[in-house]
Design a protein around this motif. Structure first.
Motif, PDB file in Angstrom:
ATOM      1  N   SER A 218      -1.094  -5.174   1.184  1.00  0.00           N
ATOM      2  CA  SER A 218      -1.978  -5.936   0.296  1.00  0.00           C
ATOM      3  C   SER A 218      -3.431  -5.808   0.729  1.00  0.00           C
ATOM      4  O   SER A 218      -4.331  -5.696  -0.112  1.00  0.00           O
ATOM      5  N   ARG A 219      -3.671  -5.826   2.042  1.00  0.00           N
ATOM      6  CA  ARG A 219      -5.034  -5.701   2.550  1.00  0.00           C
ATOM      7  C   ARG A 219      -5.654  -4.382   2.104  1.00  0.00           C
ATOM      8  O   ARG A 219      -6.830  -4.317   1.747  1.00  0.00           O
ATOM      9  N   TYR A 220      -4.854  -3.335   2.097  1.00  0.00           N
ATOM     10  CA  TYR A 220      -5.360  -2.025   1.684  1.00  0.00           C
ATOM     11  C   TYR A 220      -5.512  -1.951   0.168  1.00  0.00           C
ATOM     12  O   TYR A 220      -6.561  -1.544  -0.349  1.00  0.00           O
ATOM     13  N   ALA A 221      -4.469  -2.350  -0.558  1.00  0.00           N
ATOM     14  CA  ALA A 221      -4.457  -2.165  -2.009  1.00  0.00           C
ATOM     15  C   ALA A 221      -5.417  -3.087  -2.738  1.00  0.00           C
ATOM     16  O   ALA A 221      -5.927  -2.726  -3.811  1.00  0.00           O
ATOM     17  N   LEU A 222      -5.678  -4.261  -2.185  1.00  0.00           N
ATOM     18  CA  LEU A 222      -6.485  -5.243  -2.886  1.00  0.00           C
ATOM     19  C   LEU A 222      -7.888  -5.387  -2.310  1.00  0.00           C
ATOM     20  O   LEU A 222      -8.641  -6.259  -2.728  1.00  0.00           O
ATOM     21  N   ARG A 223      -8.246  -4.535  -1.366  1.00  0.00           N
ATOM     22  CA  ARG A 223      -9.583  -4.634  -0.786  1.00  0.00           C
ATOM     23  C   ARG A 223     -10.627  -4.130  -1.781  1.00  0.00           C
ATOM     24  O   ARG A 223     -10.288  -3.533  -2.808  1.00  0.00           O
ATOM     25  N   ASP A 233      -5.023   7.735   5.099  1.00  0.00           N
ATOM     26  CA  ASP A 233      -4.977   6.314   4.769  1.00  0.00           C
ATOM     27  C   ASP A 233      -4.057   6.045   3.583  1.00  0.00           C
ATOM     28  O   ASP A 233      -3.335   5.042   3.554  1.00  0.00           O
ATOM     29  N   GLU A 234      -4.087   6.921   2.586  1.00  0.00           N
ATOM     30  CA  GLU A 234      -3.192   6.760   1.436  1.00  0.00           C
ATOM     31  C   GLU A 234      -1.727   6.836   1.869  1.00  0.00           C
ATOM     32  O   GLU A 234      -0.884   6.078   1.388  1.00  0.00           O
ATOM     33  N   LEU A 235      -1.433   7.729   2.793  1.00  0.00           N
ATOM     34  CA  LEU A 235      -0.052   7.871   3.270  1.00  0.00           C
ATOM     35  C   LEU A 235       0.372   6.644   4.072  1.00  0.00           C
ATOM     36  O   LEU A 235       1.542   6.239   4.032  1.00  0.00           O
ATOM     37  N   THR A 236      -0.552   6.047   4.807  1.00  0.00           N
ATOM     38  CA  THR A 236      -0.237   4.807   5.520  1.00  0.00           C
ATOM     39  C   THR A 236       0.107   3.702   4.534  1.00  0.00           C
ATOM     40  O   THR A 236       1.054   2.922   4.740  1.00  0.00           O
ATOM     41  N   CYS A 237      -0.654   3.627   3.441  1.00  0.00           N
ATOM     42  CA  CYS A 237      -0.367   2.656   2.386  1.00  0.00           C
ATOM     43  C   CYS A 237       1.018   2.907   1.795  1.00  0.00           C
ATOM     44  O   CYS A 237       1.800   1.971   1.585  1.00  0.00           O
ATOM     45  N   VAL A 238       1.351   4.162   1.538  1.00  0.00           N
ATOM     46  CA  VAL A 238       2.675   4.503   1.002  1.00  0.00           C
ATOM     47  C   VAL A 238       3.774   4.121   1.986  1.00  0.00           C
ATOM     48  O   VAL A 238       4.837   3.617   1.593  1.00  0.00           O
ATOM     49  N   ASP A 239       3.519   4.338   3.268  1.00  0.00           N
ATOM     50  CA  ASP A 239       4.519   3.995   4.276  1.00  0.00           C
ATOM     51  C   ASP A 239       4.827   2.503   4.265  1.00  0.00           C
ATOM     52  O   ASP A 239       5.996   2.089   4.320  1.00  0.00           O
ATOM     53  N   PRO A 269      -9.280  10.063  -4.116  1.00  0.00           N
ATOM     54  CA  PRO A 269      -9.604   8.796  -4.795  1.00  0.00           C
ATOM     55  C   PRO A 269      -8.721   7.667  -4.272  1.00  0.00           C
ATOM     56  O   PRO A 269      -7.521   7.845  -4.070  1.00  0.00           O
ATOM     57  N   PHE A 270      -9.329   6.531  -4.056  1.00  0.00           N
ATOM     58  CA  PHE A 270      -8.625   5.368  -3.520  1.00  0.00           C
ATOM     59  C   PHE A 270      -7.428   5.010  -4.395  1.00  0.00           C
ATOM     60  O   PHE A 270      -7.513   4.959  -5.614  1.00  0.00           O
ATOM     61  N   LEU A 271      -6.283   4.776  -3.755  1.00  0.00           N
ATOM     62  CA  LEU A 271      -5.058   4.336  -4.409  1.00  0.00           C
ATOM     63  C   LEU A 271      -4.607   5.320  -5.498  1.00  0.00           C
ATOM     64  O   LEU A 271      -4.339   4.951  -6.633  1.00  0.00           O
ATOM     65  N   CYS A 272      -4.539   6.610  -5.127  1.00  0.00           N
ATOM     66  CA  CYS A 272      -4.085   7.624  -6.084  1.00  0.00           C
ATOM     67  C   CYS A 272      -2.652   8.068  -5.841  1.00  0.00           C
ATOM     68  O   CYS A 272      -2.031   8.658  -6.733  1.00  0.00           O
ATOM     69  N   LEU A 273      -2.085   7.790  -4.646  1.00  0.00           N
ATOM     70  CA  LEU A 273      -0.748   8.302  -4.316  1.00  0.00           C
ATOM     71  C   LEU A 273       0.342   7.239  -4.471  1.00  0.00           C
ATOM     72  O   LEU A 273       1.430   7.532  -4.987  1.00  0.00           O
ATOM     73  N   GLN A 274       0.068   6.014  -4.061  1.00  0.00           N
ATOM     74  CA  GLN A 274       1.087   4.967  -4.117  1.00  0.00           C
ATOM     75  C   GLN A 274       1.641   4.747  -5.531  1.00  0.00           C
ATOM     76  O   GLN A 274       2.856   4.594  -5.701  1.00  0.00           O
ATOM     77  N   PRO A 275       0.809   4.735  -6.578  1.00  0.00           N
ATOM     78  CA  PRO A 275       1.366   4.563  -7.919  1.00  0.00           C
ATOM     79  C   PRO A 275       2.345   5.662  -8.310  1.00  0.00           C
ATOM     80  O   PRO A 275       3.301   5.416  -9.053  1.00  0.00           O
ATOM     81  N   LEU A 276       2.129   6.889  -7.813  1.00  0.00           N
ATOM     82  CA  LEU A 276       3.053   7.983  -8.126  1.00  0.00           C
ATOM     83  C   LEU A 276       4.394   7.768  -7.436  1.00  0.00           C
ATOM     84  O   LEU A 276       5.457   8.022  -8.017  1.00  0.00           O
TER      85      LEU A 276
END
Length: 379
Positions: A218-223, A233-239, A269-276
């Motif tokens: 949440s800290r990453y996605a909603l910052r 960083d995107e991969l850490t969010c996915v993890d 681009p920020f938050l481009c991998l997690q939605p996929l």
């Protein structure tokens, strides 16, 4: 845009031709004079344009006005807003704001007599709205000077239009990011918290760990998002996202990731991998008693990083996938994340960098994404 560029070039050459005619000291051949005028005009315009592309304020006017005076070759040049003198170069009269107000009221170029200098003042417009004026001061105010200042004012207005478009684009990107966050919140947050709650009594330590993972995600996605982050960083969010989804689905969710180490620092681009990945899990697990598999492969492809997110789920009608990318949610829900990422990629890098979706009923879904390694600013 090409027409605008041609007009801008011609008027700049016209402006510089006027200045050169006033200040020529060496008898150069006609061809050499034209070549020199063209080079100088383009060079001076290139120096002034970046400041004007920032919009009309004191700082941008201060940086641009000296170059505009060079183009005109007049004694002084000033730029005003609708209510203030922003910047000037050369001996500018105290009447500049009075001249500007008269021009703003008339809505067209005005000529003023004065001592020791006369003035030509033209309005500056953005999207049809007058936002300020450009004023040129000289001993002699000729018809040629009036035409030249008028044309230069049109070019300056064009640069200010581009600044407004860039600001509008930034606002659109911010709105798309807000839409993506709104899409994450109701679906994922509910499922994640429900899963964590299920472990509170049976496995408190697991519940605590999952709650910390949820907080990290949440800290990453909603910052407050910057235009870009790194692929690492995107991969850490996915993890973090996967840890929560695995707690929810257990062994039914099989996930594999293959990443070339060379692409980890690549700006994306920020938050481009997690939605996929979220979309792949949603479609890969739907209606599958035996679970499903999601695979992520990120390859180094020279000047680009190539990302593939694939699931072995039920797939979908290709026409349905097309509608999802157009922003029409599928009947069973979802699709907003894909459409959002696709739109942002096209806005940032161009139409050639949108998502490519390969799917068919019963054949799973593969989403491919290309990211240039060189960061492009989101205007």
């Amino acid at each position: 845009m090409q027409t605008t560029a041609c007009v801008a070039l011609s008027l700049l050459l016209f402006a510089l031709g006027y200045a050169c005619a006033r200040t020529r000291r060496h008898a150069l051949p006609e061809g050499d004079r034209k070549d020199k005028a063209a080079f100088t005009a383009l060079h001076v315009a290139a120096m002034a344009a970046p400041a004007l592309r920032a919009g009309l304020d004191r700082e941008s006017a201060r940086k641009a006005v000296r170059h505009l005076r060079t183009l005109l070759g007049t004694r002084a040049v000033a730029i005003t807003s609708t209510d203030a003198a922003l910047a000037w170069d050369g001996p500018c009269t105290d009447d500049v704001l009075t001249y500007a107000r008269t021009t703003l009221a008339a809505g067209r170029a005005q000529v003023f007599a004065g001592e020791p200098y006369g003035a030509v003042v033209v309005p500056l417009t953005v999207d049809g709205t007058v936002v300020g004026t450009l004023a040129a001061f000289d001993e002699e105010v000729s018809a040629t000077l009036v035409r030249t200042v008028t044309e230069l004012g049109r070019w300056v207005s064009g640069q200010l239009e581009l600044a407004a478009l860039a600001a509008s684009r930034r606002r659109a990107l911010e709105a798309e990011m807000r839409a993506l966050r709104a899409q994450i919140s109701p679906h994922f947050v509910y499922n994640a918290l429900t899963t964590i709650a299920s472990f509170v009594r049976t496995n408190p330590k697991r519940a605590r760990d999952l709650l910390l993972d949820f907080a990290d995600f949440s800290r990453y996605a909603l910052r407050r998002a910057h235009d870009f982050t790194t692929l690492a960083d995107e991969l850490t969010c996915v993890d973090r996202y996967l840890l929560l989804e695995r707690a929810r689905f257990g062994d039914k969710l099989r996930f594999s990731m293959q990443v070339a180490p060379e692409v980890l620092p690549v700006p994306v681009p920020f938050l481009c991998l997690q939605p996929l990945v979220e979309n792949a899990i949603k479609h890969g697990m739907r209606g599958r008693r035996g679970g499903g598999e999601v695979r992520v492969v990120i390859r180094d492809a020279g000047p680009e990083a190539h990302i593939t997110v694939e699931d072995d789920g039920t797939g979908m009608d290709p026409e349905c996938a097309r509608r999802m990318l157009d922003g029409e949610p599928a009947r069973e829900g979802g699709g907003i994340g894909l459409a959002n990422v696709d739109l942002r990629m096209r806005q940032i890098y161009g139409d050639g960098y949108g998502l490519v979706v390969e799917t068919a009923l019963g054949e799973g879904t593969k989403v491919r994404l290309r990211v240039p390694k060189t960061q492009i600013s989101a205007l």
